[in-house]
Design an enzyme around this catalytic site. Structure first.
Site, PDB file in Angstrom:
ATOM      1  CG  LEU A  48      -9.022   1.058  -2.538  1.00 30.08           C
ATOM      2  CD1 LEU A  48     -10.311   0.599  -3.210  1.00 30.08           C
ATOM      3  CD2 LEU A  48      -9.216   1.141  -1.025  1.00 30.08           C
ATOM      4  CG  HIS A  49      -3.284  -2.209   0.180  1.00 27.48           C
ATOM      5  ND1 HIS A  49      -3.841  -3.115   1.055  1.00 27.48           N
ATOM      6  CD2 HIS A  49      -3.052  -1.088   0.915  1.00 27.48           C
ATOM      7  CE1 HIS A  49      -3.905  -2.594   2.263  1.00 27.48           C
ATOM      8  NE2 HIS A  49      -3.448  -1.348   2.201  1.00 27.48           N
TER       9      HIS A  49
ATOM     10  N   GLY B 149      -5.050  -5.772   0.819  1.00 23.12           N
ATOM     11  CA  GLY B 149      -5.605  -5.799   2.179  1.00 23.12           C
ATOM     12  C   GLY B 149      -7.027  -5.267   2.169  1.00 23.12           C
ATOM     13  CG  HIS B 150      -7.759  -1.117   1.324  1.00 29.04           C
ATOM     14  ND1 HIS B 150      -6.603  -0.614   0.773  1.00 29.04           N
ATOM     15  CD2 HIS B 150      -7.955  -0.427   2.470  1.00 29.04           C
ATOM     16  CE1 HIS B 150      -6.134   0.367   1.549  1.00 29.04           C
ATOM     17  NE2 HIS B 150      -6.936   0.491   2.588  1.00 29.04           N
TER      18      HIS B 150
ATOM     19  CG  ASP C 117      -5.029   0.060  10.783  1.00 26.51           C
ATOM     20  OD1 ASP C 117      -4.128   0.881  10.918  1.00 26.51           O
ATOM     21  OD2 ASP C 117      -5.339  -0.421   9.659  1.00 26.51           O
TER      22      ASP C 117
ATOM     23  CD  GLN D 285      -8.818   2.156  12.166  1.00 23.32           C
ATOM     24  OE1 GLN D 285      -8.361   3.278  11.993  1.00 23.32           O
ATOM     25  NE2 GLN D 285      -8.959   1.288  11.194  1.00 23.32           N
TER      26      GLN D 285
ATOM     27  CG  MET E 182      -0.210  -5.939   1.351  1.00 25.37           C
ATOM     28  SD  MET E 182      -1.444  -6.601   0.237  1.00 25.37           S
ATOM     29  CE  MET E 182      -0.422  -7.769  -0.635  1.00 25.37           C
TER      30      MET E 182
ATOM     31  CB  SER F  59      -2.350   3.409   1.593  1.00 23.86           C
ATOM     32  OG  SER F  59      -3.564   2.692   1.602  1.00 23.86           O
ATOM     33  NE  ARG F  60       0.607   6.873   6.877  1.00 21.67           N
ATOM     34  CZ  ARG F  60      -0.590   6.696   7.426  1.00 21.67           C
ATOM     35  NH1 ARG F  60      -1.086   5.473   7.527  1.00 21.67           N
ATOM     36  NH2 ARG F  60      -1.289   7.732   7.870  1.00 21.67           N
TER      37      ARG F  60
HETATM   38  P1  AMP Z   1      -7.092   2.571   5.552  1.00 27.65           P
HETATM   39  O1  AMP Z   1      -7.443   2.843   4.141  1.00 27.65           O
HETATM   40  O2  AMP Z   1      -5.634   2.440   5.803  1.00 27.65           O
HETATM   41  O3  AMP Z   1      -7.802   3.473   6.523  1.00 27.65           O
HETATM   42  O4  AMP Z   1      -7.653   1.105   5.859  1.00 27.65           O
HETATM   43  C1  AMP Z   1      -8.995   0.781   5.644  1.00 27.65           C
HETATM   44  C2  AMP Z   1      -9.276  -0.564   6.254  1.00 27.65           C
HETATM   45  O5  AMP Z   1      -8.439  -1.549   5.638  1.00 27.65           O
HETATM   46  C3  AMP Z   1      -8.981  -0.630   7.759  1.00 27.65           C
HETATM   47  O6  AMP Z   1      -9.980  -1.389   8.413  1.00 27.65           O
HETATM   48  C4  AMP Z   1      -7.641  -1.308   7.800  1.00 27.65           C
HETATM   49  O7  AMP Z   1      -7.386  -1.992   9.005  1.00 27.65           O
HETATM   50  C5  AMP Z   1      -7.756  -2.277   6.635  1.00 27.65           C
HETATM   51  N1  AMP Z   1      -6.439  -2.693   6.171  1.00 27.65           N
HETATM   52  C6  AMP Z   1      -5.366  -1.894   5.906  1.00 27.65           C
HETATM   53  N2  AMP Z   1      -4.300  -2.630   5.558  1.00 27.65           N
HETATM   54  C7  AMP Z   1      -4.691  -3.924   5.619  1.00 27.65           C
HETATM   55  C8  AMP Z   1      -4.033  -5.163   5.377  1.00 27.65           C
HETATM   56  N3  AMP Z   1      -2.746  -5.232   5.028  1.00 27.65           N
HETATM   57  N4  AMP Z   1      -4.759  -6.312   5.515  1.00 27.65           N
HETATM   58  C9  AMP Z   1      -6.071  -6.260   5.876  1.00 27.65           C
HETATM   59  N5  AMP Z   1      -6.744  -5.118   6.117  1.00 27.65           N
HETATM   60  C10 AMP Z   1      -6.066  -3.966   6.002  1.00 27.65           C
END
Ligand code: AMP
Length: 283
Positions: free
Chosen positions: A33-34, A36-37, A152, A155, A186, A188-189
Site C-alpha cells: 500500500l502507498h 494512492g491506496h 487504472d 479497469q 504512485m 506498488s511497482r
Molecule cells: P492495486 O493494489 O494496484 O490493485 O490498486 C488498488 C486500487 O488502488 C485500484 O483501484 C487502483 O486504481 C488504486 N490506485 C493505485 N494507484 C493509485 C494512485 N496512484 N492513486 C490513486 N489510486 C490508486
C-alpha cells in the site's frame, strides 16, 4: 482493525454491521500500500460508516508469471498503515479461499471492445481475471460504495460496465491519481525502480501534460497526431519502451477523431527498467 481471512467470517460480520444500519465502503487492493491506496481509504472513511479493504494478489489477472512472482508483498507494513488510517476491516484471504478449485475464472463477462484494446491488447486475459475477482469480492462484501483509482482508468471503466451488467446497486467512485512530487503516478511497482529509472519514469506524466497542453491549444486534433508527438517527446529516453500512447473517448475507449465534444483521456503504458508502468490524464 479486524483482520479476517475467511469468506464465511467476513460475510457474517458484514451482515451484522448492515443490520445495525451501517453503510459499507470497499477498497479492493493487491497490497504494497502507498498513498494512492490510502487516499481511497480516506474517501471511503468520509462517505461510509464502515470501511473494508481487501488485500489479495490475484493470480488470474497476471498474464506474465514473472510479474506475479516479483509483485511486492509488504503485509506487516500494510496492516500498520491501515490501522493508522482507521480502516475497520481488512479482508486478507489466501489463494485457496478465493480459488478453491484451482485458478479457474468462473465468472466471465462480455465487455466487448472495452476489454480488447490498450491493456487488453498488451495483457491478454488480464481483464477476465480482474473482473472475476472484483465480482467475487463484491459478492462477498456487498458494499454500498466501491472506491477505485483513476490510475487504472480502463479497469475502472470495465468495473463500471460490470456493475451495470450484473444489475448491482453498488456506487463506484473513481478517485484521483496520487502522484510523487516528480509527477510519477504512485504504484506498488515503483518500488522496483532504481534512482535512474525514477528519473526517466517521471517523463511519462510530463509527456501526458505536454500532450494535453497541445490539445488544449488546438495543435493536436486526433489520436494519431497525439501518438506521433508523444513518441517524439519520449524518444530521447532510450530506456523507455513505449507499449502504447492513446487518446480515447472515455465512454467506449475508441480513438479520438477530430471531435473533442465527448469526454476523453490520454493513456500511456511503457516499460522503464524492466517495470511496466501505466498512467493517464483526463482532457
Ligand atoms: P492495486 O493494489 O494496484 O490493485 O490498486 C488498488 C486500487 O488502488 C485500484 O483501484 C487502483 O486504481 C488504486 N490506485 C493505485 N494507484 C493509485 C494512485 N496512484 N492513486 C490513486 N489510486 C490508486
Amino acid at each position: 482493525m479486524l483482520i479476517i481471512k475467511e469468506i464465511k467470517k467476513i460475510e457474517n460480520q458484514l451482515v451484522k454491521l448492515k443490520k445495525e444500519g451501517n453503510s459499507i465502503g470497499f477498497v479492493p487492493t493487491m497490497g504494497a500500500l502507498h498513498d494512492g491506496h490510502l487516499s481511497l481509504i480516506n474517501q471511503s472513511k468520509k462517505q461510509c460508516k464502515i470501511t473494508v479493504c481487501s488485500i489479495f494478489i490475484n493470480p488470474t489477472q497476471f498474464n506474465d508469471p514473472s510479474d506475479f512472482q516479483k509483485y511486492p508483498v509488504t503485509i506487516d507494513q500494510d496492516i500498520h498503515v491501515l490501522t493508522q488510517h482507521k480502516c475497520d476491516i481488512l479482508f486478507l484471504p489466501e489463494v485457496q479461499e478465493m480459488y478453491p478449485n484451482g485458478n479457474v475464472i468462473s465468472k466471465k463477462f462480455d465487455f466487448g471492445a472495452l476489454a480488447q484494446t490498450l491493456e487488453g491488447e498488451f495483457r491478454p486475459g488480464h481483464f477476465d481475471g480482474m473482473a472475476h475477482i472484483v465480482s467475487h469480492l463484491l459478492d462477498i462484501v456487498k458494499p454500498d460504495h466501491l472506491f477505485m483509482g483513476q490510475k487504472d482508468l480502463q479497469q475502472a471503466i470495465i468495473v463500471q460496465k460490470m456493475i451495470a451488467l450484473s444489475n448491482s446497486k453498488v456506487l463506484l467512485h473513481i478517485c484521483a491519481t496520487e502522484r510523487e512530487e516528480s509527477g510519477l503516478a504512485m504504484s506498488s511497482r515503483n518500488s522496483r525502480l532504481n534512482k535512474e529509472d525514477l528519473e526517466v519514469a517521471k517523463d511519462l506524466y510530463a509527456c501526458l501534460l505536454m500532450l494535453k497542453k497541445q490539445i488544449k491549444k488546438g495543435a493536436l486534433k486526433n489520436e494519431e497526431e497525439a501518438v506521433l508527438t508523444g513518441k517524439n517527446f519520449l524518444e530521447k529516453n532510450t530506456s523507455v519502451k513505449i507499449e502504447y500512447i492513446a487518446w480515447r473517448y472515455t465512454n467506449d475507449l475508441s480513438p479520438v477523431r477530430n471531435d473533442m465534444h465527448e469526454k476523453s483521456a490520454l493513456l500511456i503504458a511503457a516499460w522503464v527498467g524492466g517495470v511496466r508502468l501505466i498512467d493517464n490524464l483526463m482532457i
